[in-house]
Write a protein that holds these residues in place. Sequence first.
Motif, PDB file in Angstrom:
ATOM      1  N   SER A  40       2.013  -5.349 -16.848  1.00 52.62           N
ATOM      2  CA  SER A  40       2.002  -4.513 -15.654  1.00 52.62           C
ATOM      3  C   SER A  40       0.636  -4.572 -14.984  1.00 52.62           C
ATOM      4  O   SER A  40      -0.400  -4.485 -15.641  1.00 52.62           O
ATOM      5  N   LEU A  41       0.652  -4.722 -13.674  1.00 54.26           N
ATOM      6  CA  LEU A  41      -0.590  -4.674 -12.900  1.00 54.26           C
ATOM      7  C   LEU A  41      -0.910  -3.242 -12.484  1.00 54.26           C
ATOM      8  O   LEU A  41      -1.928  -2.979 -11.862  1.00 54.26           O
ATOM      9  N   LYS A  42      -0.012  -2.338 -12.817  1.00 54.38           N
ATOM     10  CA  LYS A  42      -0.186  -0.898 -12.586  1.00 54.38           C
ATOM     11  C   LYS A  42      -0.482  -0.562 -11.131  1.00 54.38           C
ATOM     12  O   LYS A  42      -1.323   0.287 -10.840  1.00 54.38           O
ATOM     13  N   THR A  43       0.214  -1.265 -10.246  1.00 51.98           N
ATOM     14  CA  THR A  43       0.062  -0.964  -8.819  1.00 51.98           C
ATOM     15  C   THR A  43       1.379  -1.221  -8.097  1.00 51.98           C
ATOM     16  O   THR A  43       2.176  -2.049  -8.524  1.00 51.98           O
ATOM     17  N   LYS A  44       1.550  -0.503  -7.008  1.00 57.10           N
ATOM     18  CA  LYS A  44       2.709  -0.694  -6.144  1.00 57.10           C
ATOM     19  C   LYS A  44       2.297  -1.313  -4.816  1.00 57.10           C
ATOM     20  O   LYS A  44       3.134  -1.604  -3.977  1.00 57.10           O
ATOM     21  N   ASP A  45       0.998  -1.530  -4.667  1.00 60.48           N
ATOM     22  CA  ASP A  45       0.441  -2.100  -3.450  1.00 60.48           C
ATOM     23  C   ASP A  45       0.351  -3.624  -3.582  1.00 60.48           C
ATOM     24  O   ASP A  45      -0.312  -4.129  -4.479  1.00 60.48           O
ATOM     25  N   ARG A  46       1.022  -4.350  -2.692  1.00 56.60           N
ATOM     26  CA  ARG A  46       1.068  -5.806  -2.786  1.00 56.60           C
ATOM     27  C   ARG A  46      -0.318  -6.448  -2.663  1.00 56.60           C
ATOM     28  O   ARG A  46      -0.643  -7.395  -3.371  1.00 56.60           O
ATOM     29  N   ARG A  47      -1.143  -5.951  -1.779  1.00 55.04           N
ATOM     30  CA  ARG A  47      -2.485  -6.521  -1.593  1.00 55.04           C
ATOM     31  C   ARG A  47      -3.308  -6.375  -2.878  1.00 55.04           C
ATOM     32  O   ARG A  47      -3.964  -7.310  -3.317  1.00 55.04           O
ATOM     33  N   GLU A  48      -3.247  -5.207  -3.485  1.00 55.40           N
ATOM     34  CA  GLU A  48      -3.960  -4.981  -4.748  1.00 55.40           C
ATOM     35  C   GLU A  48      -3.361  -5.847  -5.863  1.00 55.40           C
ATOM     36  O   GLU A  48      -4.082  -6.407  -6.685  1.00 55.40           O
ATOM     37  N   ALA A  49      -2.050  -5.979  -5.884  1.00 53.63           N
ATOM     38  CA  ALA A  49      -1.378  -6.813  -6.891  1.00 53.63           C
ATOM     39  C   ALA A  49      -1.817  -8.271  -6.757  1.00 53.63           C
ATOM     40  O   ALA A  49      -2.056  -8.944  -7.763  1.00 53.63           O
ATOM     41  N   ASN A  50      -1.947  -8.767  -5.541  1.00 56.31           N
ATOM     42  CA  ASN A  50      -2.411 -10.141  -5.330  1.00 56.31           C
ATOM     43  C   ASN A  50      -3.813 -10.348  -5.894  1.00 56.31           C
ATOM     44  O   ASN A  50      -4.100 -11.375  -6.500  1.00 56.31           O
ATOM     45  N   ARG A  51      -4.664  -9.367  -5.726  1.00 52.70           N
ATOM     46  CA  ARG A  51      -6.024  -9.440  -6.259  1.00 52.70           C
ATOM     47  C   ARG A  51      -6.000  -9.426  -7.789  1.00 52.70           C
ATOM     48  O   ARG A  51      -6.640 -10.243  -8.451  1.00 52.70           O
ATOM     49  N   LEU A  52      -5.227  -8.516  -8.357  1.00 53.20           N
ATOM     50  CA  LEU A  52      -5.174  -8.369  -9.811  1.00 53.20           C
ATOM     51  C   LEU A  52      -4.489  -9.545 -10.504  1.00 53.20           C
ATOM     52  O   LEU A  52      -4.884  -9.936 -11.597  1.00 53.20           O
TER      53      LEU A  52
END
Length: 79
Positions: A40-52
């Motif tokens: 889990s990247l523990k985010t629902k934000d696509r931009r943050e997920a791309n970074r992680l």
Amino acid sequence: MKTYMEKVGATYYFCRIVPEHLRSYFKTAGGKARTEFKISLKTKDRREANRLVEIKAVEISALLTEAERKYAAGIWMAA
């Protein structure tokens, strides 16, 4: 770079298949051979997920590269 991102519900995950010949090197919490990394990247934000996911891809690639090196050198520590 290939994206290893998957969305489950509203949360983003890093997902990468473990090559078959390396699966016994990586174990799940239950002690079974790992067939994939799904974290889990523990985010629902696509931009943050791309970074992680980029960070996680580098980390997992390093683990797989080291396992490949050991496998090729015959210093396999599979249990």
